[in-house]
Design a protein around this motif. Structure first.
Motif, short mmCIF file in Angstrom:
data_model
loop_
_atom_site.label_atom_id
_atom_site.label_comp_id
_atom_site.label_asym_id
_atom_site.label_seq_id
_atom_site.Cartn_x
_atom_site.Cartn_y
_atom_site.Cartn_z
N PHE A 145 -14.68 10.56 7.18
CA PHE A 145 -15.02 9.79 5.98
C PHE A 145 -15.46 10.71 4.83
O PHE A 145 -15.25 10.40 3.66
CB PHE A 145 -16.12 8.78 6.30
CG PHE A 145 -15.65 7.66 7.19
CD1 PHE A 145 -15.10 6.51 6.65
CD2 PHE A 145 -15.76 7.75 8.57
CE1 PHE A 145 -14.66 5.48 7.46
CE2 PHE A 145 -15.32 6.74 9.39
CZ PHE A 145 -14.77 5.58 8.84
N ALA A 146 -16.07 11.83 5.18
CA ALA A 146 -16.63 12.72 4.17
C ALA A 146 -15.58 13.26 3.20
O ALA A 146 -15.90 13.60 2.06
CB ALA A 146 -17.34 13.89 4.86
N ALA A 165 -4.76 2.44 4.05
CA ALA A 165 -5.96 3.10 4.56
C ALA A 165 -6.47 2.30 5.75
O ALA A 165 -6.69 1.08 5.65
CB ALA A 165 -7.03 3.19 3.47
N ASP A 166 -6.62 2.95 6.89
CA ASP A 166 -7.08 2.29 8.12
C ASP A 166 -8.40 2.93 8.56
O ASP A 166 -8.46 4.12 8.83
CB ASP A 166 -6.00 2.46 9.21
CG ASP A 166 -6.35 1.68 10.47
OD1 ASP A 166 -7.22 0.78 10.40
OD2 ASP A 166 -5.75 1.97 11.52
N TYR A 167 -9.46 2.13 8.58
CA TYR A 167 -10.80 2.66 8.88
C TYR A 167 -11.18 2.33 10.32
O TYR A 167 -11.32 1.16 10.68
CB TYR A 167 -11.84 2.06 7.92
CG TYR A 167 -11.58 2.42 6.48
CD1 TYR A 167 -12.02 3.62 5.94
CD2 TYR A 167 -10.87 1.55 5.65
CE1 TYR A 167 -11.78 3.95 4.62
CE2 TYR A 167 -10.63 1.86 4.32
CZ TYR A 167 -11.08 3.07 3.81
OH TYR A 167 -10.83 3.40 2.50
N GLN A 168 -11.33 3.38 11.13
CA GLN A 168 -11.85 3.22 12.49
C GLN A 168 -12.94 4.29 12.67
O GLN A 168 -13.83 4.38 11.84
CB GLN A 168 -10.71 3.32 13.50
CG GLN A 168 -9.69 2.17 13.33
CD GLN A 168 -8.57 2.22 14.35
OE1 GLN A 168 -8.60 2.97 15.33
NE2 GLN A 168 -7.55 1.39 14.12
N GLN A 169 -12.86 5.07 13.74
CA GLN A 169 -13.84 6.16 13.86
C GLN A 169 -13.57 7.24 12.83
O GLN A 169 -14.48 7.97 12.41
CB GLN A 169 -13.78 6.75 15.27
CG GLN A 169 -14.31 5.78 16.34
CD GLN A 169 -14.25 6.40 17.72
OE1 GLN A 169 -13.36 7.19 18.01
NE2 GLN A 169 -15.18 6.02 18.59
N THR A 170 -12.33 7.33 12.45
CA THR A 170 -11.93 8.23 11.34
C THR A 170 -11.14 7.39 10.34
O THR A 170 -10.93 6.19 10.55
CB THR A 170 -11.05 9.39 11.85
OG1 THR A 170 -9.90 8.83 12.50
CG2 THR A 170 -11.81 10.28 12.82
N VAL A 171 -10.70 8.02 9.28
CA VAL A 171 -9.88 7.32 8.28
C VAL A 171 -8.44 7.79 8.42
O VAL A 171 -8.17 9.00 8.43
CB VAL A 171 -10.36 7.63 6.85
CG1 VAL A 171 -9.57 6.81 5.84
CG2 VAL A 171 -11.84 7.35 6.70
N LEU A 172 -7.52 6.82 8.56
CA LEU A 172 -6.09 7.15 8.60
C LEU A 172 -5.46 6.70 7.29
O LEU A 172 -5.41 5.50 6.98
CB LEU A 172 -5.41 6.44 9.79
CG LEU A 172 -3.92 6.74 9.97
CD1 LEU A 172 -3.69 8.23 10.21
CD2 LEU A 172 -3.34 5.91 11.11
N LEU A 173 -5.01 7.68 6.52
CA LEU A 173 -4.41 7.39 5.21
C LEU A 173 -2.92 7.68 5.24
O LEU A 173 -2.47 8.69 5.80
CB LEU A 173 -5.06 8.27 4.13
CG LEU A 173 -6.58 8.17 3.96
CD1 LEU A 173 -7.06 9.22 2.96
CD2 LEU A 173 -6.97 6.77 3.49
#
Length: 206
Positions: A145-146, A165-173
């Motif tokens: 996220f940072a 943008a897919d937000y889970q434990q990390t961000v998948l763009l």
């Protein structure tokens, strides 16, 4: 993969050289089949013409996907090849040139034919409208996220587009970028994250 220009709209032009009439038609095309359909169209439309010569070039004129030409009975190398040369020099990608010749009774000779066919297409090309195509690549980025705000900032800087943008434990763009900027963009991401950002191999989309 840099940007390149293509023919945007059809053009018609007429040139008279020593009583011979050269009718030139430029058509936007995206493949050989489409080009050949147009050639057949002009053959049928001008059945009484002495010659219906043609040349086409698909894609970037500096690195064409495919190209071809025909002298249609004119002496070898005097019609189709000069026509293709003009399309290349004028950077008329995705274009077909057809020149219909009505013989006027005076022979032009090989040099005269080359000049006439070149001039016919060259003059028509001066009337042409071109558009610029910019190849793009799609990137998938997995990041903490940072780094998201910085990635979005860089994306805007390079004229890219955020697809999802897919937000889970990390961000998948998922991003879409001009192909000519993708290497620099990728390198900058690696620099700011010390290699922590995961980037999948790009896919060509245009």
């Amino acid at each position: 993969m840099s940007s390149y220009t293509v023919l945007a709209a059809s053009v018609a032009h007429s040139l008279t050289e020593k009583n011979s009439e050269f009718l030139t038609f430029l058509q936007p095309v995206t493949d050989r089949e489409q080009a050949m359909q147009w050639v057949q169209h002009y053959r049928e439309r001008y059945k009484d013409a002495a010659h219906v010569c043609w040349a086409y070039i698909i894609g970037n004129t500096r690195q064409p996907q495919t190209q071809a030409f025909s002298d249609d009975g004119e002496p070898n190398g005097t019609a189709g090849k000069p026509m293709l040369h003009v399309l290349t020099e004028r950077e008329l990608g995705n274009s077909l040139a057809v020149v219909v010749r009505y013989f006027g009774g005076i022979k032009l000779g090989a040099g005269g034919l080359v000049r006439a066919y070149s001039a016919a297409v060259s003059q028509a090309s001066q009337l042409a409208t071109l558009v610029t195509l910019s190849p793009k690549v799609q990137l998938s980025i997995n990041t903490d996220f940072a780094f998201e705000a910085r990635i979005r900032q860089l994306l805007a800087q390079y004229g890219g587009e955020l697809l999802s943008a897919d937000y889970q434990q990390t961000v998948l763009l998922k991003l879409l970028l001009p192909a000519e900027s993708s290497d620099t963009f990728t390198q900058q991401l690696q620099n700011i994250s010390a290699g922590a950002i995961q980037i999948t191999a790009p896919e060509n989309t245009a």
